[in-house]
Motif scaffolding. Structure first.
Motif, mmCIF file in Angstrom:
data_model
loop_
_atom_site.group_PDB
_atom_site.id
_atom_site.type_symbol
_atom_site.label_atom_id
_atom_site.label_comp_id
_atom_site.label_asym_id
_atom_site.label_seq_id
_atom_site.Cartn_x
_atom_site.Cartn_y
_atom_site.Cartn_z
ATOM 1 N N TYR A 151 12.876 -27.853 25.919
ATOM 2 C CA TYR A 151 13.917 -27.147 26.670
ATOM 3 C C TYR A 151 13.738 -25.648 26.457
ATOM 4 C CZ TYR A 151 17.189 -30.607 28.570
ATOM 5 O OH TYR A 151 17.770 -31.572 29.334
ATOM 6 N N LEU A 152 13.921 -24.868 27.527
ATOM 7 C CA LEU A 152 13.785 -23.415 27.461
ATOM 8 C C LEU A 152 15.047 -22.750 27.993
ATOM 9 C CD1 LEU A 152 10.196 -23.071 29.021
ATOM 10 C CD2 LEU A 152 10.764 -23.146 26.580
ATOM 11 N N ASN A 153 15.389 -21.585 27.420
ATOM 12 C CA ASN A 153 16.474 -20.803 27.992
ATOM 13 C C ASN A 153 15.900 -19.828 29.019
ATOM 14 O OD1 ASN A 153 15.352 -18.661 26.568
ATOM 15 N ND2 ASN A 153 16.857 -18.754 24.903
ATOM 16 N N LYS A 154 16.742 -18.961 29.570
ATOM 17 C CA LYS A 154 16.307 -18.071 30.641
ATOM 18 C C LYS A 154 15.260 -17.057 30.176
ATOM 19 C CE LYS A 154 20.113 -14.787 29.903
ATOM 20 N NZ LYS A 154 21.253 -14.099 30.541
ATOM 21 N N LYS A 155 15.182 -16.829 28.853
ATOM 22 C CA LYS A 155 14.192 -15.902 28.303
ATOM 23 C C LYS A 155 12.866 -16.588 27.992
ATOM 24 C CE LYS A 155 17.680 -12.918 26.158
ATOM 25 N NZ LYS A 155 18.158 -12.339 24.874
ATOM 26 N N GLY A 156 12.813 -17.901 28.223
ATOM 27 C CA GLY A 156 11.592 -18.631 27.923
ATOM 28 C C GLY A 156 11.483 -19.032 26.467
#
Length: 488
Positions: free
Chosen positions: A197-202
């Motif tokens: 899983y990744l957030n918007k910042k990668g």
């Protein structure tokens, strides 16, 4: 345990791609070379609106008005046509042995034929799609249908992708987006699924409860299959991703929409028009002394012009409709487009009811027949690969998977049956083969049918062979007949 790739959102574009950036940081290198931008354009054509083409301007004399060009949606029509020809309800995917029933259940539970048809349509539109298999809740095999925009090849040999990542947008809100990456890689002889899983910042974030980071599928065959048209990717020759079926026909897509737009405007603007001197068009004094625009300056039907003649008055123009010429031009461009996309020269007919698809039986020498058979090669390989992966997940190491496509549009069923009758009569073909070909049966189903035919052949015309001897219709009929004879 795996997790479905489809999220609450979808990825429509690869620009500023968080997933690709993360993969590169992990020392994976999905192909680039501008192919993503090309896919974006193919997707726009599929949707029927390409901004730098369908948006144009018209000068009305007083100002420039922005206009949207009408679209016939020919790109989607072509992709949809191929999907319906290649993946319809008559396609049969079967397995021999104990896995046969289980495969049918898996396909049914995953609504396979409906979703595979949709995937094939998108794959032919943008060039690539993928079938992905893994075990879901309660260890039940799951099939995901991933459009090419979410496919990231990790390792490949020319056109054969051996390891791949699949991404999706799980959610997007005020706090940003969450991305899901599922990598299928070969490790120690079996395919492993790595979930991230990744957030918007990668940046990697915690996985949801119950989703494992590393899953050994125990499969020695790939747990994904790439679906693409069987044509060379001329945009990017060494890219393992596929080529849109209309990727080399963009000029013809433009031509079709240019003529179609002009055709619609011929009726829209073919009504009585008016040219108006600007002195009249701008202002008209009302009885109360106020000035009011006489004509809407955004109206492309009215044309305002400067005139030095103070007595100039509005003039009416009544154009002659040229519908027949536009219809002829549209039909010719449709023919060229269909031919360029491998569908033959007269696949689509434009008439008063719109664009219709030819429904007549096609010959084995036609372009459409040859295109279908060509595309079936890759599609059959993908479907067999899917069946083998599912079989191994269910504990069957060597399942024999067969795929039968729908040939009903290629040859009339009556002609097909008569051909096999002639071959079997001439002892050039076995009845087993004939039954398999005519009914699209597996070998086991055909053998069962032959056994039933043999048992019926052993029944004579004597009533005792047709009806039970102890009671029943046959017994009653016989008793009635005897009684009648005795009375006479």
């Amino acid at each position: 345990m795996g997790m479905k790739i489809e999220g609450s959102g979808s990825i429509d574009r690869r620009r500023d791609d968080v997933i690709r950036t993360w993969l590169v940081k992990q020392e994976f290198h999905p192909p680039t070379d501008g192919y993503d931008t090309f896919c974006d354009e193919m997707l726009d054509w599929y949707k029927g609106y390409v901004e730098n083409f369908h948006k144009y301007s018209v000068n009305t004399g007083t100002k420039t008005v922005s206009v949207t060009r009408y679209s016939l949606g020919a790109a989607k029509m072509i992709a949809e046509d191929y999907a319906n020809l290649l993946m319809n309800e008559k396609v049969k995917i079967t397995a021999d042995g104990a896995f046969a029933t289980q495969l049918d259940t898996i396909l049914q539970d995953n609504d396979f034929f409906v979703r595979a048809n949709n995937l094939l349509e998108l794959a032919f539109a943008i060039g690539t799609g993928a079938l992905v298999e893994y075990k879901g809740v309660n260890e039940t095999p799951v099939i995901d249908f991933v459009p090419g925009i979410m496919v990231y090849p990790l390792k490949w040999d020319m056109q054969h992708i051996t390891e791949c990542a699949f991404g999706s947008l799980i959610e997007s809100g005020m706090d940003g987006a969450t991305y899901y990456v599922q990598r299928h890689v070969l490790e120690n002889g079996t395919y492993h699924i790595h979930n991230t899983y990744l957030n918007k910042k990668g940046e990697t974030i915690d996985l949801p409860e119950g989703l494992e980071a590393d899953i050994d599928t125990k499969c020695t065959v790939p747990t994904f299959q790439i679906i693409r048209p069987n044509i060379v990717n001329s945009y990017s020759l060494y890219n393992p991703m596929g080529m849109s079926v209309y990727g080399n026909a963009v000029d013809l897509l433009k031509a079709v929409d240019l003529v179609f737009d002009a055709y619609i405007n011929e009726f829209s603007l073919g009504r009585t028009r008016m040219i108006v001197p600007t002195g009249i068009a701008k202002l008209t004094m009302q009885e109360d002394g106020t000035a009011k625009l006489s004509f809407d300056p955004n109206d492309v039907v009215t044309y305002a012009y400067d005139s030095k003649d103070s007595n100039a008055k509005p003039e009416y123009i009544q154009p002659q409709l040229r519908a027949d010429s536009f219809e002829l031009g549209l039909q010719r461009n449709l023919n060229l487009l269909a031919k360029k996309c491998g569908l033959g020269n007269e696949r689509y007919q434009f008439d008063t009811d719109g664009v219709k698809t030819a429904t007549e039986v096609i010959s084995e020498k036609s372009e459409l027949y040859q295109s279908m058979k060509k595309h079936e090669i890759l599609l059959r390989s993908a479907l067999i690969g899917m069946g083998r992966a599912l079989a191994q997940m269910c504990g069957y190491a060597d399942a024999n998977i067969t795929v039968d496509f729908d040939d009903s549009i290629i040859e009339d069923r009556g002609t097909l049956i008569q051909r096999h009758i002639d071959l079997t009569s001439a002892k050039l073909e076995s009845r087993l083969t004939a039954i398999m070909e005519i009914n699209h049966y597996s070998k086991a189903e055909a053998e069962k049918e032959l056994a039933q035919i043999a048992s019926e052949d052993s029944i004579s015309g004597v009533p005792e062979d047709w009806f039970p001897k102890d009671g029943g219709v046959g017994d009653d009929t016989g008793a009635g007949s005897t009684a009648g004879t005795a009375n006479s």
